[in-house]
Design a protein around this motif. Structure first.
Motif, PDB file in Angstrom:
ATOM      1  N   ALA A 131       0.838  -1.207   0.000  1.00 52.03           N
ATOM      2  CA  ALA A 131       0.000   0.000   0.000  1.00 52.03           C
ATOM      3  C   ALA A 131       0.868   1.251   0.000  1.00 52.03           C
ATOM      4  N   ASP A 132       1.985   1.200   0.719  1.00 53.80           N
ATOM      5  CA  ASP A 132       2.931   2.324   0.699  1.00 53.80           C
ATOM      6  C   ASP A 132       3.460   2.552  -0.713  1.00 53.80           C
ATOM      7  N   SER A 133       3.883   1.476  -1.363  1.00 56.28           N
ATOM      8  CA  SER A 133       4.465   1.627  -2.695  1.00 56.28           C
ATOM      9  C   SER A 133       3.430   2.077  -3.725  1.00 56.28           C
ATOM     10  N   LEU A 134       2.157   1.761  -3.479  1.00 59.07           N
ATOM     11  CA  LEU A 134       1.074   2.172  -4.374  1.00 59.07           C
ATOM     12  C   LEU A 134       0.481   3.522  -3.976  1.00 59.07           C
ATOM     13  N   GLU A 135       1.003   4.086  -2.876  1.00 59.45           N
ATOM     14  CA  GLU A 135       0.539   5.363  -2.354  1.00 59.45           C
ATOM     15  C   GLU A 135      -0.972   5.367  -2.072  1.00 59.45           C
ATOM     16  N   LEU A 136      -1.420   4.312  -1.384  1.00 59.54           N
ATOM     17  CA  LEU A 136      -2.827   4.176  -1.020  1.00 59.54           C
ATOM     18  C   LEU A 136      -3.074   4.794   0.349  1.00 59.54           C
ATOM     19  N   GLY A 137      -4.255   5.334   0.520  1.00 60.44           N
ATOM     20  CA  GLY A 137      -4.631   5.972   1.773  1.00 60.44           C
ATOM     21  C   GLY A 137      -5.088   4.991   2.829  1.00 60.44           C
ATOM     22  N   SER A 138      -5.449   5.533   3.978  1.00 61.28           N
ATOM     23  CA  SER A 138      -5.814   4.701   5.126  1.00 61.28           C
ATOM     24  C   SER A 138      -7.103   3.915   4.898  1.00 61.28           C
ATOM     25  N   GLU A 139      -8.048   4.482   4.151  1.00 59.96           N
ATOM     26  CA  GLU A 139      -9.294   3.746   3.898  1.00 59.96           C
ATOM     27  C   GLU A 139      -9.033   2.499   3.061  1.00 59.96           C
ATOM     28  N   SER A 140      -8.215   2.626   2.034  1.00 62.66           N
ATOM     29  CA  SER A 140      -7.869   1.465   1.204  1.00 62.66           C
ATOM     30  C   SER A 140      -7.175   0.396   2.031  1.00 62.66           C
ATOM     31  N   ARG A 141      -6.267   0.816   2.894  1.00 61.03           N
ATOM     32  CA  ARG A 141      -5.524  -0.116   3.740  1.00 61.03           C
ATOM     33  C   ARG A 141      -6.453  -0.839   4.714  1.00 61.03           C
ATOM     34  N   SER A 142      -7.349  -0.086   5.313  1.00 60.85           N
ATOM     35  CA  SER A 142      -8.299  -0.676   6.260  1.00 60.85           C
ATOM     36  C   SER A 142      -9.223  -1.666   5.553  1.00 60.85           C
ATOM     37  N   ASN A 143      -9.712  -1.276   4.381  1.00 56.96           N
ATOM     38  CA  ASN A 143     -10.565  -2.173   3.596  1.00 56.96           C
ATOM     39  C   ASN A 143      -9.817  -3.450   3.243  1.00 56.96           C
ATOM     40  N   ALA A 144      -8.581  -3.302   2.772  1.00 57.40           N
ATOM     41  CA  ALA A 144      -7.787  -4.465   2.370  1.00 57.40           C
ATOM     42  C   ALA A 144      -7.541  -5.398   3.552  1.00 57.40           C
TER      43      ALA A 144
END
Length: 102
Positions: free
Chosen positions: A21-34
């Motif tokens: 997620a860091d390398s894809l520059e994803l936010g906290s919502e995406s991370r939580s969903n994943a």
């Protein structure tokens, strides 16, 4: 749903999800969903966990409106694009979402 113990048992995979997620520059919502999607769908076999984690990350980003290509997610998670392609729709449907029809 998953148990709190599942988070501990799969700490390695959650760390890998976070790095991707860091390398894809994803936010906290995406991370939580994943994270939620992965922990809800953790397979019993270790060899299936990387593909499930990658598909969960892809689906989690879609839900959050931070779409990334399957290829980009596959590269970040070190799996094949086909691994994501075969799993992401089922993960979304099981979570109560309707996959896009594009």
């Amino acid at each position: 749903m998953y148990r709190a113990r599942d988070r501990v048992d799969n700490e390695e995979w959650l760390a890998q999800l976070d790095r991707a997620a860091d390398s894809l520059e994803l936010g906290s919502e995406s991370r939580s969903n994943a994270t939620d999607l992965f922990l809800t769908h953790v397979p019993d076999e270790d060899r299936s966990k990387p593909a499930t984690a990658a598909a969960s990350l892809y689906a989690g980003a879609l839900i959050a409106g931070e779409e990334r290509s399957q290829t980009a997610v596959a590269d970040a998670m070190d799996v094949t694009r086909l691994s994501i392609q075969k799993r992401w729709k089922g993960i979304l449907e099981d979570a109560g979402f309707r996959p896009p029809s594009w």
